[in-house]
Design a protein around this motif. Sequence first.
Motif, PDB file in Angstrom:
ATOM      1  N   ILE A  51      20.408  32.367 -47.387  1.00 37.58           N
ATOM      2  CA  ILE A  51      19.987  31.120 -48.014  1.00 37.58           C
ATOM      3  C   ILE A  51      19.313  30.240 -46.969  1.00 37.58           C
ATOM      4  O   ILE A  51      19.811  30.107 -45.849  1.00 37.58           O
ATOM      5  N   THR A  52      18.175  29.671 -47.316  1.00 37.17           N
ATOM      6  CA  THR A  52      17.468  28.801 -46.390  1.00 37.17           C
ATOM      7  C   THR A  52      18.027  27.386 -46.468  1.00 37.17           C
ATOM      8  O   THR A  52      18.854  27.066 -47.330  1.00 37.17           O
ATOM      9  N   GLY A  54      16.518  24.965 -47.516  1.00 37.56           N
ATOM     10  CA  GLY A  54      16.073  24.435 -48.797  1.00 37.56           C
ATOM     11  C   GLY A  54      16.719  25.124 -49.990  1.00 37.56           C
ATOM     12  O   GLY A  54      16.305  24.921 -51.126  1.00 37.56           O
ATOM     13  N   ARG A  55      17.722  25.960 -49.696  1.00 38.06           N
ATOM     14  CA  ARG A  55      18.529  26.656 -50.710  1.00 38.06           C
ATOM     15  C   ARG A  55      17.753  27.752 -51.452  1.00 38.06           C
ATOM     16  O   ARG A  55      18.105  28.092 -52.585  1.00 38.06           O
ATOM     17  N   ARG A  56      16.737  28.293 -50.818  1.00 38.86           N
ATOM     18  CA  ARG A  56      16.100  29.482 -51.380  1.00 38.86           C
ATOM     19  C   ARG A  56      16.968  30.673 -51.001  1.00 38.86           C
ATOM     20  O   ARG A  56      17.380  30.793 -49.850  1.00 38.86           O
ATOM     21  N   THR A  57      17.233  31.564 -51.954  1.00 44.68           N
ATOM     22  CA  THR A  57      18.187  32.638 -51.737  1.00 44.68           C
ATOM     23  C   THR A  57      17.536  34.011 -51.810  1.00 44.68           C
ATOM     24  O   THR A  57      16.478  34.198 -52.423  1.00 44.68           O
ATOM     25  N   ASN A  58      18.229  34.971 -51.187  1.00 38.96           N
ATOM     26  CA  ASN A  58      17.785  36.364 -51.180  1.00 38.96           C
ATOM     27  C   ASN A  58      19.032  37.233 -51.224  1.00 38.96           C
ATOM     28  O   ASN A  58      20.013  36.947 -50.514  1.00 38.96           O
TER      29      ASN A  58
END
Length: 121
Positions: A51-52, A54-58
């Motif tokens: 998770i980045t 900025g809360r972008r997830t993978n």
Amino acid sequence: QVQLVESGGGLVQAGGSLRLSCAASGSIFSINAMGWYRQAPGKQRELVAAITSGRRTNYADSVKGRFTISRDNAKNTVYLQMNSLKLEDTAVYYCNADVVVTTPVHGYNYWGQGTQVTVSS
């Protein structure tokens, strides 16, 4: 110095749930990406979820739809909610974080000590 401390591992039956936590502490200026990796006996360490800031997830394909990664930036903590656990999820789970430390300001990558997750039938 920065420390990552994991908690929440344990023994659970297949189909059950666990929630892992990883808290970062120390001379932290900011934290960029945070993630969870796992390593099963005889296998290489693999990315589970990331998770980045900025809360972008993978997610790894094997856990999509079952695991959810989240973070609390105010607490410098990342979580991994694991549902519908399978036998093959058994592994040591490691927290990882890209941390910018203070004085001098510089970025480093840190690992936690690992927490065991065992899924039984």
